[in-house]
Design an enzyme around this catalytic site. Structure first.
Site, short mmCIF file in Angstrom:
data_model
loop_
_atom_site.label_atom_id
_atom_site.label_comp_id
_atom_site.label_asym_id
_atom_site.label_seq_id
_atom_site.Cartn_x
_atom_site.Cartn_y
_atom_site.Cartn_z
N SER A 1 44.73 -15.37 107.10
CA SER A 1 46.02 -15.50 106.45
C SER A 1 46.45 -14.13 105.91
O SER A 1 46.55 -13.17 106.66
CB SER A 1 45.93 -16.56 105.34
OG SER A 1 47.22 -16.96 104.92
N LYS B 1 66.55 -27.55 90.07
CA LYS B 1 65.62 -26.79 89.23
C LYS B 1 64.27 -27.48 89.05
O LYS B 1 63.32 -26.87 88.58
CB LYS B 1 66.24 -26.53 87.85
CG LYS B 1 67.32 -25.47 87.85
CD LYS B 1 66.77 -24.13 88.28
CE LYS B 1 65.80 -23.55 87.27
NZ LYS B 1 65.33 -22.21 87.66
#
Length: 287
Positions: A102, A154
């Site tokens: 990764s 949010k």
């Protein structure tokens, strides 16, 4: 300057010893970190990288042992290495230890050549986001979740609320963009060395042996053997380290600033969470 002076000396006086600076980039990759749980980030590695490239040497060797982490910090470290390699006109030789996966592999492709052990783990070119959901637990223990926002998005993917399909789709779209950046970077650096394999960019990972077949690494070998073969038997490896040790750097002892008891407690608590995240990253590769 040392190399210039060496060339001006009579052959019998010239030094034949080559010193190669070595950087160890070991650990998970994330912004921040702290005295109880240091991590790899541009802030924590920039000084070491710049010091290594300041040496009068034909190459810089980098040892990588990382399961990944932040894609942003991984790319920033990659870019700093490549910028200095270009500026100083030096080769970068990367050596994989247990794992370069990764974000760890993203840093590895900063190397002009990548070497791995046959049993090293390489690849995992993908993006992952993991969390937990607790809505049923909240009901059982009789706790009500109250969230008030200005902006309808949010509180997306709130772990204490049921998962919404549109939130997951938004997250996956973001992941695809990050994944695309990663793929482009690997293709740019590895080029025609990469084999046309349908699994290459799916997040799978392989041993160093298979990684060599796929073009993810250039050869199998260890740092000491490779460097001495390439630059001569007298080649010396010089590990680049921070100016001061761990305790001095973070002010635990002998520092005028130091840490207060609340500072230490907060850092320790944060370290427990970070340690769990770090353990999860390593465990994906059986380490």
């Amino acid at each position: 300057m040392k190399r210039l002076i060496n060339r001006l000396l009579p052959k019998s006086w010239r030094s034949t010893v080559v010193t190669i600076p070595v950087i160890r980039l070991h650990g998970t990759i994330m912004a921040g970190g702290g005295p109880f749980r240091p991590s790899l980030s541009l802030a924590s590695t920039a000084g070491l990288i710049e010091k290594a490239f300041s040496y009068d040497a034909p190459a810089v060797a980098i040892s990588i042992n990382s399961p990944g982490g932040s894609p942003v910090q991984s790319r920033l470290i990659f870019k700093r290495i490549r910028d200095l390699a270009s500026e100083k006109n030096k080769k970068v030789l990367v050596f994989v230890e247990d794992v370069a996966a990764s974000g760890g592999y993203m840093i590895a492709v900063a190397g002009d050549e990548i070497f791995a052990d046959p049993s090293s783990i390489v690849g995992s070119i993908g993006v992952v986001s993991a969390s937990f959901g607790f809505p049923e637990l909240m009901k059982k223990i009789g706790v009500e979740r109250r969230v008030h926002t200005a902006g309808q998005n949010k509180a997306v993917l709130d772990p204490f609320k049921p998962e919404k399909k549109e939130d997951v789709e938004r997250l996956k779209a973001l992941q695809l963009e990050v994944h695309g950046t990663f793929i482009d970077l690997v293709k740019e650096r590895r080029g025609t060395k990469l084999k046309d394999d349908p699994d290459l960019f799916t997040g799978l990972f392989w041993t160093g042996i298979k990684g060599l077949e796929l073009g993810l690494v250039d050869a199998l070998g260890d740092m000491r053997t490779v460097l001495k073969t390439r630059f001569g038997a007298k080649t010396q490896l010089r590990l680049i380290t921070a100016p001061r040790g761990f305790l001095g750097r973070f002010g635990l002892f002998g520092s005028s600033k130091g840490f207060s008891v609340p500072d230490i407690a907060a850092a320790a608590a944060s370290g427990v969470i970070d340690a769990a995240e770090e353990r999860a990253l390593w465990s994906r590769f059986g380490l």
